[in-house]
Design an enzyme around this catalytic site. Structure first.
Site, short mmCIF file in Angstrom:
data_model
loop_
_atom_site.label_atom_id
_atom_site.label_comp_id
_atom_site.label_asym_id
_atom_site.label_seq_id
_atom_site.Cartn_x
_atom_site.Cartn_y
_atom_site.Cartn_z
N ASP A 149 5.66 -5.15 26.66
CA ASP A 149 4.24 -6.04 27.40
C ASP A 149 3.79 -5.49 28.38
O ASP A 149 4.50 -4.59 29.22
CB ASP A 149 5.06 -7.82 27.43
CG ASP A 149 4.74 -8.40 26.30
OD1 ASP A 149 4.35 -8.00 25.34
OD2 ASP A 149 4.73 -9.65 26.69
N PHE B 193 -6.66 -3.55 7.93
CA PHE B 193 -6.13 -4.04 8.73
C PHE B 193 -4.73 -3.83 8.43
O PHE B 193 -3.83 -4.83 8.54
CB PHE B 193 -6.17 -6.23 8.39
CG PHE B 193 -7.32 -6.20 8.78
CD1 PHE B 193 -8.00 -5.93 9.77
CD2 PHE B 193 -8.46 -6.23 7.97
CE1 PHE B 193 -9.67 -6.54 10.48
CE2 PHE B 193 -10.20 -6.29 8.48
CZ PHE B 193 -10.69 -6.31 9.13
N ARG C 18 -4.27 -11.38 29.77
CA ARG C 18 -4.88 -10.46 28.33
C ARG C 18 -6.70 -10.84 28.02
O ARG C 18 -7.24 -12.23 29.22
CB ARG C 18 -4.68 -11.11 27.13
CG ARG C 18 -3.35 -10.32 27.53
CD ARG C 18 -2.88 -9.07 27.88
NE ARG C 18 -1.86 -8.53 27.12
CZ ARG C 18 -0.55 -7.74 28.06
NH1 ARG C 18 -1.90 -9.11 29.43
NH2 ARG C 18 0.35 -8.36 28.38
N TYR D 279 5.16 -0.28 18.17
CA TYR D 279 3.07 -0.89 17.63
C TYR D 279 2.08 0.09 17.85
O TYR D 279 1.45 0.46 17.03
CB TYR D 279 3.34 -2.29 17.71
CG TYR D 279 2.10 -2.99 17.76
CD1 TYR D 279 1.14 -2.45 16.31
CD2 TYR D 279 0.73 -3.10 18.77
CE1 TYR D 279 0.06 -3.12 16.26
CE2 TYR D 279 -0.52 -4.23 19.03
CZ TYR D 279 -0.31 -4.32 17.43
OH TYR D 279 -2.15 -4.19 17.05
N LEU E 30 0.40 -1.09 0.12
CA LEU E 30 0.05 0.14 0.22
C LEU E 30 1.20 2.01 0.04
O LEU E 30 -0.17 2.26 -0.56
CB LEU E 30 -0.89 0.12 0.81
CG LEU E 30 -2.23 -0.63 1.58
CD1 LEU E 30 -2.76 -1.26 2.39
CD2 LEU E 30 -3.45 -0.39 0.15
N LYS F 105 2.10 -5.21 13.69
CA LYS F 105 2.08 -6.03 14.41
C LYS F 105 2.18 -6.50 15.72
O LYS F 105 2.09 -6.89 16.78
CB LYS F 105 0.49 -7.24 13.77
CG LYS F 105 0.30 -8.21 13.85
CD LYS F 105 -0.94 -8.64 13.43
CE LYS F 105 -1.09 -10.02 13.22
NZ LYS F 105 0.33 -10.89 13.79
N LYS G 11 -0.42 2.70 16.88
CA LYS G 11 -2.39 2.54 16.50
C LYS G 11 -2.52 3.83 17.22
O LYS G 11 -3.63 4.46 16.43
CB LYS G 11 -2.58 1.47 17.62
CG LYS G 11 -2.03 0.10 17.00
CD LYS G 11 -3.33 -0.21 15.39
CE LYS G 11 -2.64 -1.69 14.48
NZ LYS G 11 -3.07 -1.41 13.23
N SER H 10 -5.75 -1.23 18.31
CA SER H 10 -5.57 -1.55 19.76
C SER H 10 -6.22 -1.74 20.63
O SER H 10 -6.25 -0.58 21.14
CB SER H 10 -4.48 -2.03 19.47
OG SER H 10 -3.71 -2.25 20.58
#
Length: 339
Positions: free
Chosen positions: A297, A80, A230, A149, A59, A84, A153, A124
């Protein structure tokens, strides 16, 4: 009229394409196959009885994207297309900023020039960072995400909100929690390239003997069993939410819409709980080892998805074990292809 689905042969994208076709939409897919394979297109056709239009290019090639918009009467877009992997984004930040933001801007340039609307963004829960209270609702203050990441977003959301206000457009920001599972047919699922970055494909590959042991990143979190918690949402449920969000935008009488929805189950599960649930659901063993925490994380994240239930008439209802049965079916399908 057609819906452009960028990254439409990827994990969530392919499941969403199936749900769009099942709901009578014409679909045009653009995917550079960096995180998928062509056989997914064939499997979508086998599941739905209809083959979507497919263009294989990056793209960032704006001139090729323009040709797609010239060739089709695009009525909306579900985007989408993005890199990621949380860990990878920390060591390849510039690549993530370029891929995740340049591609989004190229699509929006086409939307601007053609005065198009109805744009759904694959976002996300990472935009919340480590939230101070659980569950996380849409009014939870955004923090600087822990990973590059997550930052892409959050930036993507800001770009889209500015776009909607400036050009009287309708957008929907869908903040996923943790998608898992595979299509019930066993013909669509998560297809990691190389060593998996997400928990579930690592679990299935370990159960299948492809990996010696599952790496669990940290057991010293402030949770009941020490592993990160999660909100794991079944991918087909998640795909259906996109169709509901798209219909809401298309049926709106307002010129400018900025919808924000959390998509999750409302329940948190720890990494060890997921591993044990997988073993129980499929009667297989998953050897694992505890490793140091992974940079980027967070400790706990699970959703309050009441707004999506109220406004989209959508709810994730598939139990964890049922989701985990589908991923084992998908892994066995992949193993059969490799023989």
């Amino acid at each position: 009229m057609a819906i452009l689905v960028t990254g439409g042969l990827g994990y969530i994208g392919s499941h969403t394409v199936v749900e769009l076709i099942n709901n009578g939409f014409e679909v045009v897919i653009v995917d550079d196959l960096s995180n998928s394979e062509r056989f997914i297109l064939k499997n979508i056709e086998e599941i739905t009885g209809k083959k979507p239009v497919f263009y294989p290019f990056d793209l960032r090639r704006r001139e090729l994207l323009t040709q797609v918009f010239d060739a089709h009467q695009i009525e909306g877009c579900i985007n989408f297309a993005a890199s990621k992997a949380v860990g990878e984004s920390q060591v390849m930040p510039i690549d993530y900023y370029e891929n995740n933001l340049f591609t989004l801007i190229n699509i929006l340039q086409e939307f601007k020039e053609r005065k198009l609307s109805n744009f759904i963004f694959s976002s996300s829960c990472t935009v919340y960072g480590q939230a101070e209270k659980m569950p996380i609702d849409e009014n939870t203050p955004l923090k600087l995400p822990e990973s590059v990441y997550g930052k892409t977003k959050q930036m993507g959301e800001e770009i889209l909100a500015d776009f909607a206000r400036a050009y009287n457009s309708r957008i929907s920001l869908l903040r996923y929690f943790n998608p898992i599972g595979a299509h019930p047919s066993g013909k669509l699922g998560e297809l990691p390239i190389g060593v998996p970055n997400n928990l579930i494909p690592y679990v299935t590959q370990t159960a299948a003997g492809i990996r010696e042991k599952l790496n669990i990143w940290g057991d010293d979190y402030d949770t009941e069993d020490g592993t990160a918690v999660r909100d794991y949402i079944y991918v087909v449920d998640l795909a259906k939410a996109h169709v509901s969000a798209l219909k809401k935008l298309m049926e709106s009488n307002e010129e400018t819409v900025i919808d924000i929805f959390n998509l999750g189950t409302g329940k948190g599960s720890s990494v060890l709980e997921v591993v044990k649930a997988f073993e129980t659901a499929n009667d297989v063993k998953v050897p694992y080892q505890i490793c140091p925490r992974r940079e980027g994380d967070i400790t706990v994240a699970y959703a309050n998805a009441d707004k999506a239930e109220k406004e989209l008439h959508w709810k994730s209802e598939t139990p964890l074990q049922e989701s985990l049965r589908t991923v084992w079916k998908w892994q066995q399908y992949l193993d059969s292809r490799a023989v």
